[in-house]
Design an enzyme around this catalytic site. Structure first.
Site, PDB file in Angstrom:
ATOM      1  N   THR A  25      -3.028  36.605  76.795  1.00 60.43           N
ATOM      2  CA  THR A  25      -4.484  36.423  76.820  1.00 60.43           C
ATOM      3  C   THR A  25      -4.754  34.992  77.253  1.00 60.43           C
ATOM      4  O   THR A  25      -4.434  34.047  76.523  1.00 60.43           O
ATOM      5  CB  THR A  25      -5.080  36.689  75.429  1.00 60.43           C
ATOM      6  N   LYS A  37     -10.940  41.716  77.547  1.00 58.52           N
ATOM      7  CA  LYS A  37     -10.288  41.295  76.303  1.00 58.52           C
ATOM      8  C   LYS A  37     -11.174  40.305  75.539  1.00 58.52           C
ATOM      9  O   LYS A  37     -11.292  40.389  74.318  1.00 58.52           O
ATOM     10  CB  LYS A  37      -8.930  40.656  76.616  1.00 58.52           C
ATOM     11  N   LYS A  81      -7.782  30.405  69.253  1.00 56.01           N
ATOM     12  CA  LYS A  81      -7.423  30.248  70.668  1.00 56.01           C
ATOM     13  C   LYS A  81      -8.311  31.153  71.529  1.00 56.01           C
ATOM     14  O   LYS A  81      -8.867  30.721  72.539  1.00 56.01           O
ATOM     15  CB  LYS A  81      -5.944  30.620  70.867  1.00 56.01           C
TER      16      LYS A  81
END
Lengths: 292, 292
Positions: free
Chosen positions: A96, A171, A239
């Site tokens: 990701t 995502k 993150k």
């Protein structure tokens, strides 16, 4: 069957790679932590000396790495993947990372005749082990079609989302919605406790109707048991919220939920909660409230 | 079988009262809107002249009213329920109102020998019609046990939550969690559109994993179809968020999700969206974004 090179044998990458070997794919890896890789090598995975070397002997190179910078380093740094790929090679980045930099990486690889898919996952360590990951794929549709058996070896819900970067964008939408639902679950349970309600009874009542969510059903019971072990850690959630924030900075419009969940996970990092599971968000308030 | 008086034959109250008659309870109502009540009277419901009169001939008096003030008026105003009840009577207030005033109302009724349960519901008009409401009940446990068959005639998930006021408190926790999940769904779909993703594909991908919620699964498709008809209106959601805000004002601690969803539904009211379904929250941004 494609020869696959896999870079990033970590908490997620190792079970994903293991599932590929189990489904009969010929796998090679770059050895960084021999003790973690032993079981894969026993199952027949071969070892390459560098990302460049791995790319030279693989049809498809899969990356499962912690952040944008590491992906860039492995692709374009010394002995990087980009120097080993040939025409017709495919890079699948399942990390990701930044959607914008994903698009740039795909363009740079294209100059070497190599196609790239971005294919970040959801479902965590358990989904990786059970081969039930959600996989959100961006990139050329014909490349996606060719790689479908690879995705099916690792995941269950496999969605083609559009051109390069769209997997990462999807995502981040997923992470925004999930983090907001998590905040709802955490704040609801805090309120139940603050009001003197029986939290277990409240959780059951609230989980049964229009306020139900995966986060409430799966992480609510952990919170009530005081279980803050990570499925998905606060560090990783932070993150992802940072990637989201950076992406939104370039976009029109006001996204108040994103702003709020980013700020709260930022606080949680500063409060030393980084290694707790994301349900540990509640400890931003609970320890204080309980000591009052 | 208990003789039941039902006050508040509205969008929710009418199907709830109808289910009671179907299950064989002897029902009386106070006539306010004869055209709405005709079907109940045809089914055998009798009509009382006032809340006081209704209370005099009923074992259990159910209220399903729009707000705290109306409940107070019906209970303690001229010809109110409180002047008709006798020892052993039970009031069940199924409205969503202030938890603090609920406790006060229960104390005032107790002086007349009348017990009170607070029993707000979730599940909306459809749940009321199908008899599948979630019912969160506060008050004396023995009174709850006695009234269980009444609740079972109207609902599916029936939860005893604790003493007087706990039903209302649980309902407000439910509304906080639901509104936060709704904000997550709305903001996720806005972001998908702003990013140029296919919103339908994004909805499917995000609905399949850890970001899933009832709100996303049930209201997401309505948003994408442009269907803003109310299941549960913005006006009612705003009313509940206002009750929540007033309740939180007297409590320790910081509840940022509650603050945010209250502010947004307040804005939605000011923007003239009150009669849309709560999924119309997205129109706070969408109309502007689309005209940009």
């Amino acid at each position: 069957m494609e020869k696959i090179g896999f870079i990033g044998i970590g908490v997620m990458g190792k079970p994903m790679a293991t599932n590929l070997v189990r489904k009969g794919f010929q796998l090679s890896i770059v050895s960084r932590h021999p003790e973690k890789e032993a079981s894969l090598i026993e199952m027949g995975a071969s070892v390459a000396a560098s990302p460049q070397g791995l790319a030279g002997t693989s049809d498809v190179i899969i990356l499962m790495l912690p952040d944008t910078k590491t992906v860039e380093q492995v692709l374009f740094g010394d002995d990087g993947v980009a120097f080993g790929v040939g025409t017709g090679s495919i890079v699948i980045d399942m990390s990701t990372i930044s959607p914008e930099e994903t698009i740039e990486f795909a363009e740079r690889l294209a100059t070497a005749g190599c196609a790239m898919l971005d294919a970040p996952v959801s479902g965590g360590e358990r989904g990786a082990e059970q081969g039930t990951l959600g996989i959100m794929v961006g990139g050329p549709q014909d490349v996606f079609d060719r790689c479908r058996p690879i995705f099916e070896a690792m995941g269950k819900t496999i969605t083609y989302t559009g051109l390069s970067g769209c997997g990462q964008k999807t995502k981040l939408v997923n992470q925004l919605v999930g983090a907001t639902n998590l905040l709802g679950a955490v704040e609801g349970l805090r309120l139940a406790r603050a009001a003197g309600l029986d939290a277990q009874t409240t959780l059951q009542a609230v989980s049964s109707g229009a306020a139900s969510s995966w986060m409430l059903t799966n992480l609510g019971p952990k919170i009530l048991q005081g279980d803050f072990a990570p499925g998905f850690s606060i560090r990783l959630q932070h993150k992802d919220m940072t990637l989201l924030k950076e992406w939104l900075a370039g976009m029109e419009g006001d996204f108040p939920a994103a702003g709020l969940v980013y700020a709260l996970f930022h606080k949680a990092m500063a409060a030393g909660l980084s290694n707790q599971g994301n349900q540990g968000l509640i400890n931003l308030w609970e320890s204080r409230e309980r000591s009052e």
